[in-house]
Motif scaffolding. Sequence first.
Motif, PDB file in Angstrom:
ATOM      1  N   LEU A 244       0.944  -1.108  -0.052  1.00  0.00           N
ATOM      2  CA  LEU A 244      -0.039  -0.070   0.081  1.00  0.00           C
ATOM      3  C   LEU A 244       1.021   1.334   0.041  1.00  0.00           C
ATOM      4  N   TYR A 245       0.362   2.390  -0.403  1.00  0.00           N
ATOM      5  CA  TYR A 245       1.150   3.789  -0.515  1.00  0.00           C
ATOM      6  C   TYR A 245      -0.129   4.628  -0.109  1.00  0.00           C
ATOM      7  N   ASN A 246      -0.037   5.213   1.008  1.00  0.00           N
ATOM      8  CA  ASN A 246      -0.976   6.086   1.244  1.00  0.00           C
ATOM      9  C   ASN A 246      -2.523   5.571   1.259  1.00  0.00           C
ATOM     10  N   GLY A 247      -2.309   4.274   1.694  1.00  0.00           N
ATOM     11  CA  GLY A 247      -3.725   3.702   1.770  1.00  0.00           C
ATOM     12  C   GLY A 247      -4.208   3.056   0.516  1.00  0.00           C
ATOM     13  N   ASN A 248      -3.668   3.095  -0.557  1.00  0.00           N
ATOM     14  CA  ASN A 248      -4.075   2.710  -1.767  1.00  0.00           C
ATOM     15  C   ASN A 248      -3.119   1.313  -2.278  1.00  0.00           C
ATOM     16  N   GLU A 249      -3.817   0.379  -2.778  1.00  0.00           N
ATOM     17  CA  GLU A 249      -3.045  -0.803  -2.885  1.00  0.00           C
ATOM     18  C   GLU A 249      -2.261  -0.658  -4.093  1.00  0.00           C
TER      19      GLU A 249
END
Length: 147
Positions: free
Chosen positions: A125-130
Amino acid sequence: MSVTAERIQTLRQQKKLTQSELADLVGTTRVTIGRIERDINKPSIGMLSLIADALDTTMDYLQGKTNDSRPYKSMNDIVHSSFRPLYEQQSKIKRISNLFSTKSNNSVIDLDIKDIFDDENFNLLYNGNELTTDDVKKLNAFLHAYF
C-alpha cells in the motif's frame, strides 16, 4: 433380500466391480460374495468391515442403520479441515517473520524490501491505496536502478 445384501450388491455395481474383484479386495472368494449378495450367507462383522472399506462406505450403511453411504471422516481429517485456515495463517506469519532478522549489536531490524516485493502474501500500500502489479514492478525497477 436383506438390506445388507441389497446394499452390498448395489454399491459393488455402482463401483463397477465384479463379484470376483470385490472378493479379491476383501480376501475371499467370488462364491462367498455371491452368497452374501443373494442373502444365503450373512457376513461376519470382520468381513462386513472389509466390504464396507472396499466399497468406501460404513458398516452402519450396509446394515441399514443409516441412509448416508459416505464413510466416516477420521479425526485427523476433521481436525485438519477445521483448523486449516489457522494453519495457513500461521504459515503466513512464519514466512513474514523469516523476512526479518535482528542484529544483536544494536537491536535494529533489517528488512530487505525486495523480499516483500517477491512475496505474494503481501499487499503493498502507498497512502492507503493498494499498489498494482505494474506499480510494484515500476517501484522495484526504480529501486534496482537507484541501488
